[in-house]
Design a protein around this motif. Structure first.
Motif, PDB file in Angstrom:
ATOM      1  N   HIS A 118      64.771  49.780  51.936  1.00 42.98           N
ATOM      2  CA  HIS A 118      65.534  49.124  50.865  1.00 42.98           C
ATOM      3  C   HIS A 118      66.823  48.528  51.395  1.00 42.98           C
ATOM      4  O   HIS A 118      67.519  49.175  52.172  1.00 42.98           O
ATOM      5  CB  HIS A 118      65.892  50.132  49.771  1.00 42.98           C
ATOM      6  CG  HIS A 118      64.754  50.448  48.872  1.00 42.98           C
ATOM      7  ND1 HIS A 118      63.773  51.336  49.221  1.00 42.98           N
ATOM      8  CD2 HIS A 118      64.424  49.982  47.640  1.00 42.98           C
ATOM      9  CE1 HIS A 118      62.878  51.389  48.243  1.00 42.98           C
ATOM     10  NE2 HIS A 118      63.252  50.587  47.271  1.00 42.98           N
TER      11      HIS A 118
ATOM     12  N   GLU B 253      59.757  63.255  34.683  1.00 40.81           N
ATOM     13  CA  GLU B 253      59.466  62.756  36.030  1.00 40.81           C
ATOM     14  C   GLU B 253      58.404  63.655  36.661  1.00 40.81           C
ATOM     15  O   GLU B 253      58.586  64.867  36.756  1.00 40.81           O
ATOM     16  CB  GLU B 253      60.749  62.723  36.877  1.00 40.81           C
ATOM     17  CG  GLU B 253      60.541  62.456  38.355  1.00 40.81           C
ATOM     18  CD  GLU B 253      59.686  61.220  38.661  1.00 40.81           C
ATOM     19  OE1 GLU B 253      60.015  60.123  38.195  1.00 40.81           O
ATOM     20  OE2 GLU B 253      58.660  61.376  39.363  1.00 40.81           O
TER      21      GLU B 253
ATOM     22  N   LEU C  74      59.712  54.802  43.709  1.00 44.18           N
ATOM     23  CA  LEU C  74      59.496  53.985  44.916  1.00 44.18           C
ATOM     24  C   LEU C  74      60.751  53.941  45.795  1.00 44.18           C
ATOM     25  O   LEU C  74      60.672  53.675  46.987  1.00 44.18           O
ATOM     26  CB  LEU C  74      59.108  52.547  44.530  1.00 44.18           C
ATOM     27  CG  LEU C  74      57.737  52.367  43.887  1.00 44.18           C
ATOM     28  CD1 LEU C  74      57.568  50.931  43.386  1.00 44.18           C
ATOM     29  CD2 LEU C  74      56.620  52.717  44.875  1.00 44.18           C
TER      30      LEU C  74
HETATM   31  C1  FAD Z   1      57.867  48.692  50.445  1.00 48.73           C
HETATM   32  C2  FAD Z   1      58.927  48.458  49.400  1.00 48.73           C
HETATM   33  C3  FAD Z   1      60.123  47.843  49.761  1.00 48.73           C
HETATM   34  C4  FAD Z   1      61.116  47.609  48.817  1.00 48.73           C
HETATM   35  N1  FAD Z   1      62.277  47.032  49.220  1.00 48.73           N
HETATM   36  C5  FAD Z   1      63.269  46.847  48.320  1.00 48.73           C
HETATM   37  C6  FAD Z   1      64.531  46.340  48.741  1.00 48.73           C
HETATM   38  O1  FAD Z   1      64.754  46.052  49.923  1.00 48.73           O
HETATM   39  N2  FAD Z   1      65.498  46.165  47.808  1.00 48.73           N
HETATM   40  C7  FAD Z   1      65.298  46.466  46.488  1.00 48.73           C
HETATM   41  O2  FAD Z   1      66.225  46.296  45.683  1.00 48.73           O
HETATM   42  N3  FAD Z   1      64.107  46.945  46.063  1.00 48.73           N
HETATM   43  C8  FAD Z   1      63.096  47.142  46.932  1.00 48.73           C
HETATM   44  N4  FAD Z   1      61.894  47.658  46.513  1.00 48.73           N
HETATM   45  C9  FAD Z   1      61.616  47.777  45.074  1.00 48.73           C
HETATM   46  C10 FAD Z   1      62.163  49.020  44.392  1.00 48.73           C
HETATM   47  O3  FAD Z   1      61.780  50.174  45.083  1.00 48.73           O
HETATM   48  C11 FAD Z   1      61.627  49.030  42.960  1.00 48.73           C
HETATM   49  O4  FAD Z   1      62.038  47.841  42.322  1.00 48.73           O
HETATM   50  C12 FAD Z   1      62.109  50.170  42.091  1.00 48.73           C
HETATM   51  O5  FAD Z   1      62.173  51.378  42.797  1.00 48.73           O
HETATM   52  C13 FAD Z   1      61.156  50.312  40.893  1.00 48.73           C
HETATM   53  O6  FAD Z   1      61.610  51.305  40.017  1.00 48.73           O
HETATM   54  P1  FAD Z   1      60.777  51.696  38.716  1.00 48.73           P
HETATM   55  O7  FAD Z   1      61.563  52.727  37.999  1.00 48.73           O
HETATM   56  O8  FAD Z   1      60.393  50.487  37.968  1.00 48.73           O
HETATM   57  O9  FAD Z   1      59.384  52.272  39.227  1.00 48.73           O
HETATM   58  P2  FAD Z   1      59.057  53.603  40.095  1.00 48.73           P
HETATM   59  O10 FAD Z   1      60.050  53.747  41.166  1.00 48.73           O
HETATM   60  O11 FAD Z   1      57.614  53.487  40.453  1.00 48.73           O
HETATM   61  O12 FAD Z   1      59.264  54.775  39.052  1.00 48.73           O
HETATM   62  C14 FAD Z   1      58.276  55.310  38.242  1.00 48.73           C
HETATM   63  C15 FAD Z   1      58.483  56.815  38.199  1.00 48.73           C
HETATM   64  O13 FAD Z   1      57.547  57.396  37.295  1.00 48.73           O
HETATM   65  C16 FAD Z   1      57.062  58.608  37.841  1.00 48.73           C
HETATM   66  N5  FAD Z   1      55.753  58.873  37.196  1.00 48.73           N
HETATM   67  C17 FAD Z   1      54.556  58.305  37.472  1.00 48.73           C
HETATM   68  N6  FAD Z   1      53.604  58.776  36.614  1.00 48.73           N
HETATM   69  C18 FAD Z   1      54.236  59.643  35.779  1.00 48.73           C
HETATM   70  C19 FAD Z   1      53.795  60.428  34.662  1.00 48.73           C
HETATM   71  N7  FAD Z   1      52.537  60.391  34.212  1.00 48.73           N
HETATM   72  N8  FAD Z   1      54.707  61.220  34.045  1.00 48.73           N
HETATM   73  C20 FAD Z   1      56.011  61.253  34.460  1.00 48.73           C
HETATM   74  N9  FAD Z   1      56.474  60.516  35.508  1.00 48.73           N
HETATM   75  C21 FAD Z   1      55.596  59.709  36.144  1.00 48.73           C
HETATM   76  C22 FAD Z   1      56.998  58.336  39.329  1.00 48.73           C
HETATM   77  O14 FAD Z   1      57.012  59.532  40.068  1.00 48.73           O
HETATM   78  C23 FAD Z   1      58.264  57.491  39.548  1.00 48.73           C
HETATM   79  O15 FAD Z   1      59.381  58.287  39.855  1.00 48.73           O
HETATM   80  C24 FAD Z   1      60.899  47.956  47.451  1.00 48.73           C
HETATM   81  C25 FAD Z   1      59.713  48.594  47.085  1.00 48.73           C
HETATM   82  C26 FAD Z   1      58.738  48.853  48.048  1.00 48.73           C
HETATM   83  C27 FAD Z   1      57.488  49.561  47.638  1.00 48.73           C
END
Ligand code: FAD
Length: 438
Positions: free
Chosen positions: A58, A34, A42
């Protein structure tokens, strides 16, 4: 697949943590990389004037069964709170309630016939099961067909523009279908009651408890570890390099965006890279403000007027208990934009001026004197646009470099971006990897 394999997971968001959970439960040795100093991505939290809450707003829906299952597994089921919330509409300079069928019929900006067509459109979308058909119809065409030109221009177009900018022109009708399906899922019956949930302590607590649970299961979480390269080495193993140190694994899964996942893997073919890079993402710029007093009774206020610089108003404290945020009033002002939008280049002071002027104009009852905190969170890559025939064109999870897989939220094909869908992608794609490719 033989047991006790080593897995490197890139990204400690909800997707990466879910993969790590399932893999470690099956006896594998898992390391999460991470880049930040905490998990959650996010869905992570930040400090606002002594208040810790989500960077981006969220909510959890009753129908978010994947999320609720994880919450139960990590011991947070009893921390879930369900609240009946209300929705507002800001239209032609006025704020309207749109929380039940009576509000809907009282909504003045459109006439009775148009209301009927609008209601019919929402009802029709909620009943459609074959979403794949909608993938090859443009959202604007589908909405105009069902709602008529007037309703499209007055209601749908501003809402689409607010969420997608000009990208609405290339977006399929599957987008509105998934949005309406999720909206319906939040309502117990039709337009009657909207129930939303949250965990006390917000995603900060969820992320911390999730990470603690994983560590107890033997998962190694490497914080502040930005992965810069993944490559297949001579013995067929996968080598991950982050912060100058390299480590080998049997399998590596990247949960980063499509572009970021291929940028760290030089051995991928040009065609593969191109395919992943062609996924178009939207970003978000989201202001958080803490106020001395509430601005409305609505959790979400949709905006149909074109002038406000943000997409909607999310009054978090219309949902959560105010004690969660030291009895202050927490409001989010999100603006969905292209990843290269010039708003990303503006400094925080310029965004502050733009957003605050607008919010004070929209809600004349509040002013600078009521402001306790201002902050802005930005993410250039948030969700993949459901373009025409999206599900047929998205890149697969396998790659040409052996045991390197790309599993990310771009693989959500019939849902909006949310944690529940993200967990679903993690669970189904991992099963696919273990069954077919291990
Ligand atoms: C404005 C907004 C409102 C939302 N509202 C809701 C809601 O009401 N309800 C709901 O259920 N969902 C909601 N969501 C969606 C939810 O936040 C996402 O679906 C979820 O967090 C995505 O998770 P992820 O693991 O796919 O991606 P991410 O959370 O983007 O995780 C990717 C991770 O990789 C890390 N990373 C990046 N590059 C590297 C690298 N090179 N090496 C190591 N680590 C790295 C980042 O730091 C991050 O921690 C919302 C999102 C947003 C932006």
């Amino acid at each position: 697949m033989p047991e006790q394999k080593t897995w490197g997971i890139i990204g400690g968001g909800m997707l990466g943590m879910t993969l790590a959970l399932r893999l470690s439960q099956q006896g594998n040795k898992v390391t999460i990389y991470e880049s930040a100093d905490k998990v959650g991505g996010l869905a992570s939290s930040w400090q606002m004037d002594g208040v810790v809450w989500d960077k981006f707003y969220h909510v959890i829906l009753m129908s978010d069964l994947n999320t609720r299952k994880i919450l139960k597994e990590i011991g947070l089921e009893n921390e879930l709170r369900w609240v009946e919330t209300k929705t507002g509409f800001y239209s032609e300079g006025k704020l309207y309630s749109m929380s039940n069928i009576i509000d809907f019929f009282k909504f003045p900006p459109i006439n009775l016939i148009d209301k009927f067509r609008l209601g019919l459109t929402i009802f029709a979308a909620s009943k459609i099961k074959n979403w794949e058909k909608l993938e090859n119809i443009l959202v604007a065409d589908w909405l105009t067909k069902w709602s008529g030109k007037r309703v499209f221009e007055k209601i749908w177009l501003p809402l689409l523009k607010a969420k997608l900018g000009d990208n609405y022109k290339n977006t399929s009708a599957a987008f509105i279908w998934t949005t309406i399906q999720r909206m319906y899922a939040a309502r117990k019956s039709g337009l009657k009651k909207e129930m939303f949930g949250y965990v006390t302590g917000g995603y900060d607590k969820i992320n911390n408890e999730f990470a603690n649970f994983l560590v107890k299961q033997g998962v190694n979480i490497q914080y502040n570890s930005k992965v810069t390269s993944v490559q297949k080495i001579a013995d067929g193993k996968m080598e991950v390099t982050g912060n100058g140190a390299s480590q080998t694994y049997d399998y590596v899964i990247s949960t980063l965006s499509s572009k970021a996942s291929v940028a760290i893997a030089n051995q991928l073919t040009y065609a593969e890279k191109q395919k992943h890079e062609s996924v178009k993402y939207l970003g978000v710029i989201c202001a958080s403000i803490l106020l001395k007093k509430p601005i409305s009774k609505f959790y979400v206020t949709n905006i149909t007027d074109a002038w406000p610089p943000f997409t909607g108003v999310i009054e978090m404290t219309a949902l959560i208990n105010k004690k969660e945020v030291n009895n202050k009033n927490l409001v989010y002002l999100p603006k969905y934009v292209n990843s290269d939008d010039t708003l990303f280049d503006k400094d925080d002071a310029a965004i502050r001026k733009l957003f605050l002027e607008a919010i004070f104009k929209m809600y004349p009852g509040i002013s600078e004197n009521d402001l306790l905190f201002w902050g802005v969170s930005k993410a250039r890559v948030v969700f993949a646009l459901p373009t025409i025939n999206y599900s047929k064109n998205i890149p697969g999870i396998t790659t040409s470099i052996g045991n390197y897989y790309i599993v990310n939220s771009a693989q959500i094909i019939n849902g909006t971006l949310n944690v529940n869908e993200t967990i679903q992608v993690a669970e189904t794609k991992l099963k696919e990897i273990l069954t077919n490719h291990g």
